[in-house]
Design an enzyme around this catalytic site. Structure first.
Site, short mmCIF file in Angstrom:
data_model
loop_
_atom_site.label_atom_id
_atom_site.label_comp_id
_atom_site.label_asym_id
_atom_site.label_seq_id
_atom_site.Cartn_x
_atom_site.Cartn_y
_atom_site.Cartn_z
CE LYS A 55 -7.77 -2.76 6.18
NZ LYS A 55 -7.34 -3.95 5.21
CG ASP A 62 -3.03 4.19 4.61
OD1 ASP A 62 -4.00 4.07 5.19
OD2 ASP A 62 -2.84 3.44 3.32
CD1 TRP A 80 -2.04 -2.38 1.89
CD2 TRP A 80 -2.83 -1.46 0.11
NE1 TRP A 80 -2.84 -3.16 1.43
CE2 TRP A 80 -3.45 -2.55 0.48
CE3 TRP A 80 -3.43 -0.68 -0.82
CZ2 TRP A 80 -4.54 -3.23 -0.28
CZ3 TRP A 80 -4.35 -1.39 -1.78
CH2 TRP A 80 -4.99 -2.45 -1.44
#
Length: 360
Positions: A196, A172, A102
């Site tokens: 999440k 992030d 990511w």
């Protein structure tokens, strides 16, 4: 109904009390005669839901008054573009630390808008560690420094806050937000997909310091301008109303547990339980450097890869699901987000011990 122990990396397990409340309020929210899914986002009922969710998130994280909280859409991946469009001036530079898939995607997207300096990378060890402060080659002229706080695929997590001087730090935080206390004032911007630790997929949180708003590039789409969303209280268009509502219930649930210090203690206990087994066993192996291990995502392999399929099949029979590792790395992965109870991790450990006894 028997609920399984769901170790999915996301969308992920949600607190059962929250799901029960959603069920009870689904047809009629607080006597108003309709579901939250049916409410106007500009009606007084939903505006109150969103305002309360923001207030509770601010209380949970200790968000300073000079930061805006935005409830957006597009997932964390849209922030890979939205961030440089708002913070990276034309001809500007930004620092990125590469710690996994990511982070690489975020850096690749930023390169479309300016110069990206790779301040550090753990690619040479297959992203099994987090670079330490002394490894960061930071550019004092950078517009911002971007890190990926937790790496779901490789199972690593920052256990320190990088010192970036006067350059804004951006994180992030998709896969570990709300898992522990954080000093928001150390960051210029924090963004996170909700699926999440926060709530259902479809909501993205952005926590951004006031002085970083209002600098979007000319010609950028209106919907990608932080200032537009800040000025309109995240309601420039129809926000993800149901996801905001469920996330607000999660915030209240975490506050009732004692806030993020209590949440962190529970997460440490769960992670220690599973890592303890991995470290004692010669049958299982965890590839991540101990100092960089994630509390949220625990990858591991079996001594014999031919046992992967039987392991997953037997685990499913035991009510332990979504343990297959990411397709890019293989093996297994157990995600231990906030809503995963200690009993679920204990059930996994007991199963692993028994599986090793029978197949080791």
């Amino acid at each position: 109904m028997a609920r399984v122990n769901n170790f999915s990396a996301g969308p992920a397990v949600l607190p059962e009390p929250v799901l029960a409340q959603v069920r009870d309020e689904l047809l009629d929210w607080h006597g108003c005669g309709m579901s939250v899914m049916e409410m106007s986002h500009r009606g007084k009922e939903f505006m109150a839901i969103q305002a309360e969710a923001e207030a509770d998130l601010r209380a949970l994280m200790g968000i300073p008054a000079n930061y805006k909280v935005l409830f957006l859409q597009g997932g964390a991946s849209l922030q890979f573009s939205m961030l440089p469009l708002n913070l990276l001036p034309v001809g500007g530079k930004a620092d990125y630390v590469l710690t996994g898939s990511w982070a690489k995607k975020a850096a690749a997207e930023a390169k479309r808008y300016g110069t990206v300096n790779i301040a550090a990378s753990s690619a040479e060890t297959n992203f099994n560690r987090i670079p330490v402060q002394s490894e960061l080659k930071l550019d004092p002229a950078a517009a911002y420094v971007h890190v990926t706080g937790n790496n779901t695929i490789f199972g690593t997590e920052y256990h320190y806050t990088p010192d970036t001087g006067s350059v804004p730090l951006v994180s992030d935080a998709s896969s570990h937000i709300l898992s522990r206390p954080v000093d928001v004032s150390r960051y210029g911007l924090i963004y996170a997909g909700a699926q999440k630790n926060v709530g259902p997929a479809g909501l993205t949180l952005v926590i951004v310091r006031d002085d970083l708003i209002g600098h979007c590039r000319d010609g950028a789409p209106t919907m990608l301008d932080y200032a537009i969303h800040a000025e309109n209280d995240s309601a420039y268009n129809t926000p993800p109303t149901f996801a905001i509502y469920v996330s607000g219930l999660v915030f209240k649930h975490l506050l009732a547990q004692g806030g993020l210090p209590a949440v962190e203690r529970a997460n440490v206990e769960k992670a220690d339980l599973l890592y303890g087994l991995l470290d004692r066993s010669g049958f299982y192996n965890c590839p991540t450097e101990p100092a960089s291990r994630s509390r949220m995502n625990v990858p591991f392999t079996l001594a014999n890869a031919e046992l992967d399929a039987p392991f997953l099949a037997e685990a499913k029979q035991a009510g332990l699901v979504q343990l297959k590792g990411h397709r890019s790395v293989g093996g297994m992965r157990a995600s231990l987000y906030n809503a995963m109870p200690l009993a679920g991790v204990q059930a996994l450990v007991d199963f692993m011990i028994d599986f090793e006894r029978r197949h080791g």
